[in-house]
Design an enzyme around this catalytic site. Structure first.
Site, PDB file in Angstrom:
ATOM      1  CB  VAL A  54      75.822 116.711  33.655  1.00 43.21           C
ATOM      2  CG1 VAL A  54      74.805 117.829  33.780  1.00 43.21           C
ATOM      3  CG2 VAL A  54      77.203 117.173  33.949  1.00 43.21           C
ATOM      4  CE1 TYR A  55      76.677 115.122  28.848  1.00 36.38           C
ATOM      5  CE2 TYR A  55      78.271 113.465  28.170  1.00 36.38           C
ATOM      6  CZ  TYR A  55      77.710 114.707  28.017  1.00 36.38           C
ATOM      7  OH  TYR A  55      78.173 115.546  27.025  1.00 36.38           O
ATOM      8  CG  ASP A  71      85.049 119.246  29.812  1.00 32.22           C
ATOM      9  OD1 ASP A  71      86.254 119.462  29.600  1.00 32.22           O
ATOM     10  OD2 ASP A  71      84.177 119.271  28.907  1.00 32.22           O
ATOM     11  N   GLY A  92      81.435 120.567  35.418  1.00 33.09           N
ATOM     12  CA  GLY A  92      81.909 119.354  36.103  1.00 33.09           C
ATOM     13  C   GLY A  92      83.417 119.169  36.033  1.00 33.09           C
ATOM     14  CB  SER A 110      78.632 108.664  31.647  1.00 31.34           C
ATOM     15  OG  SER A 110      78.971 108.959  30.315  1.00 31.34           O
ATOM     16  CG  ASP A 152      90.720 118.333  42.129  1.00 26.08           C
ATOM     17  OD1 ASP A 152      90.611 117.986  40.928  1.00 26.08           O
ATOM     18  OD2 ASP A 152      90.749 119.521  42.493  1.00 26.08           O
ATOM     19  CB  ILE A 153      90.855 113.965  38.237  1.00 25.48           C
ATOM     20  CG1 ILE A 153      91.683 112.961  37.416  1.00 25.48           C
ATOM     21  CG2 ILE A 153      90.265 115.072  37.367  1.00 25.48           C
ATOM     22  CD1 ILE A 153      90.859 112.062  36.536  1.00 25.48           C
TER      23      ILE A 153
HETATM   24  N1  AR6 Z   1      88.009 115.410  40.025  1.00 30.04           N
HETATM   25  C1  AR6 Z   1      87.413 114.196  39.929  1.00 30.04           C
HETATM   26  N2  AR6 Z   1      86.093 114.028  39.682  1.00 30.04           N
HETATM   27  C2  AR6 Z   1      85.346 115.144  39.540  1.00 30.04           C
HETATM   28  C3  AR6 Z   1      85.876 116.458  39.613  1.00 30.04           C
HETATM   29  C4  AR6 Z   1      87.280 116.556  39.879  1.00 30.04           C
HETATM   30  N3  AR6 Z   1      87.890 117.745  39.965  1.00 30.04           N
HETATM   31  N4  AR6 Z   1      84.857 117.335  39.420  1.00 30.04           N
HETATM   32  C5  AR6 Z   1      83.731 116.613  39.243  1.00 30.04           C
HETATM   33  N5  AR6 Z   1      84.014 115.288  39.315  1.00 30.04           N
HETATM   34  P1  AR6 Z   1      80.571 115.180  35.160  1.00 30.04           P
HETATM   35  P2  AR6 Z   1      79.671 113.478  32.897  1.00 30.04           P
HETATM   36  C6  AR6 Z   1      83.126 114.115  39.203  1.00 30.04           C
HETATM   37  O1  AR6 Z   1      79.209 115.786  35.267  1.00 30.04           O
HETATM   38  O2  AR6 Z   1      78.546 112.917  33.692  1.00 30.04           O
HETATM   39  C7  AR6 Z   1      80.578 118.399  31.378  1.00 30.04           C
HETATM   40  O3  AR6 Z   1      79.904 119.618  31.296  1.00 30.04           O
HETATM   41  C8  AR6 Z   1      81.643 114.300  39.409  1.00 30.04           C
HETATM   42  O4  AR6 Z   1      81.348 114.410  40.811  1.00 30.04           O
HETATM   43  O5  AR6 Z   1      81.753 116.067  35.247  1.00 30.04           O
HETATM   44  O6  AR6 Z   1      80.500 112.541  32.072  1.00 30.04           O
HETATM   45  C9  AR6 Z   1      81.117 117.929  30.035  1.00 30.04           C
HETATM   46  O7  AR6 Z   1      81.515 119.000  29.221  1.00 30.04           O
HETATM   47  C10 AR6 Z   1      81.115 112.984  38.830  1.00 30.04           C
HETATM   48  O8  AR6 Z   1      81.266 111.922  39.798  1.00 30.04           O
HETATM   49  O9  AR6 Z   1      80.734 114.328  33.782  1.00 30.04           O
HETATM   50  C11 AR6 Z   1      79.935 117.198  29.472  1.00 30.04           C
HETATM   51  O10 AR6 Z   1      79.031 118.079  28.848  1.00 30.04           O
HETATM   52  C12 AR6 Z   1      82.092 112.713  37.669  1.00 30.04           C
HETATM   53  O11 AR6 Z   1      83.207 113.594  37.888  1.00 30.04           O
HETATM   54  C13 AR6 Z   1      79.289 116.558  30.683  1.00 30.04           C
HETATM   55  O12 AR6 Z   1      79.663 117.390  31.787  1.00 30.04           O
HETATM   56  C14 AR6 Z   1      81.526 112.976  36.274  1.00 30.04           C
HETATM   57  O13 AR6 Z   1      80.643 114.077  36.315  1.00 30.04           O
HETATM   58  C15 AR6 Z   1      79.798 115.175  30.942  1.00 30.04           C
HETATM   59  O14 AR6 Z   1      79.036 114.580  31.952  1.00 30.04           O
END
Ligand code: AR6
Length: 172
Positions: free
Chosen positions: A119-120, A33, A31, A116, A9-10
């Site tokens: 969700v992206y 963020d 996510g 990315s 977990d970051i």
């Molecule tokens: N620690 C590390 N990685 C994580 C954590 C965590 N606590 N939680 C999720 N991930 P995403 P994106 C991973 O969807 O695709 C947001 O709503 C997750 O499993 O968070 O860049 C923003 O506001 C995946 O492998 O980011 C934008 O609108 C990775 O982080 C949008 O999502 C990225 O998933 C950005 O989408």
């Protein structure tokens, strides 16, 4: 100088800077963020408001507030739209500009999530390759940044980054 891949977990990383896979508003989301904003506390959103957003592939920095990390570097990665809208270049820019900002702020340790590929919807194998290649190239000339950690949340992401790193090393 090294790149490490871990599963975790970051928001728990005690490093100089963690990178947030943000959106262009910089006003929070789901996510990683959402997790970062929850763990940093409401002051993070107050620090983001005056930044007036951030273009895709660029990066902006704030304090880490309640996080163990000193700074948060916010970068909106590209939304995958089939691969014909400069997605690869923009993802490279997100890693590169985040590392440059870490360097300008004299950070020695930086942790990234997989930008990315959530969700992206950026394809994981290609996204991992871009991340590893950009980070490894950056580390060859960095002055301050010496430790970069890719913090992978799930198994599939972890294995993709381990494979990308081993492919990168074989190419060297
Ligand atoms: N620690 C590390 N990685 C994580 C954590 C965590 N606590 N939680 C999720 N991930 P995403 P994106 C991973 O969807 O695709 C947001 O709503 C997750 O499993 O968070 O860049 C923003 O506001 C995946 O492998 O980011 C934008 O609108 C990775 O982080 C949008 O999502 C990225 O998933 C950005 O989408």
């Amino acid at each position: 100088m090294s790149l490490n891949i871990i599963q975790g977990d970051i928001t728990k990383q005690a490093v100089d800077a963690i990178v947030n896979a943000a959106n262009t508003t910089l006003l929070g989301g789901g996510g990683v963020d959402g997790a970062i904003h929850r763990a940093a506390g409401p002051k993070l959103l107050e620090a983001c408001r005056p930044l007036h957003g951030c273009p895709t592939g660029e990066a902006k920095i704030t304090p880490g507030f309640d996080l163990p990390a000193r700074y948060v570097i916010h970068t909106p990665g590209p939304v995958w739209r089939g691969g014909t809208h400069q997605e690869a270049k923009l993802l490279h820019n997100s890693y590169q500009n985040s590392l440059s900002l870490a360097e300008q702020n004299k950070c020695r340790s930086v942790a990234f999530p997989s930008i990315s590929t959530g969700v992206y919807r950026f394809p994981l194998t290609q996204g991992a390759r871009i991340a590893v290649d950009t980070i490894q190239t950056f580390l060859t000339t960095a002055k301050f940044v010496e430790n970069v950690t890719m913090v992978c949340f799930d198994d599939r992401t972890y294995h993709a980054y381990v494979a990308a790193l081993s492919n990168h090393i074989q190419k060297e």
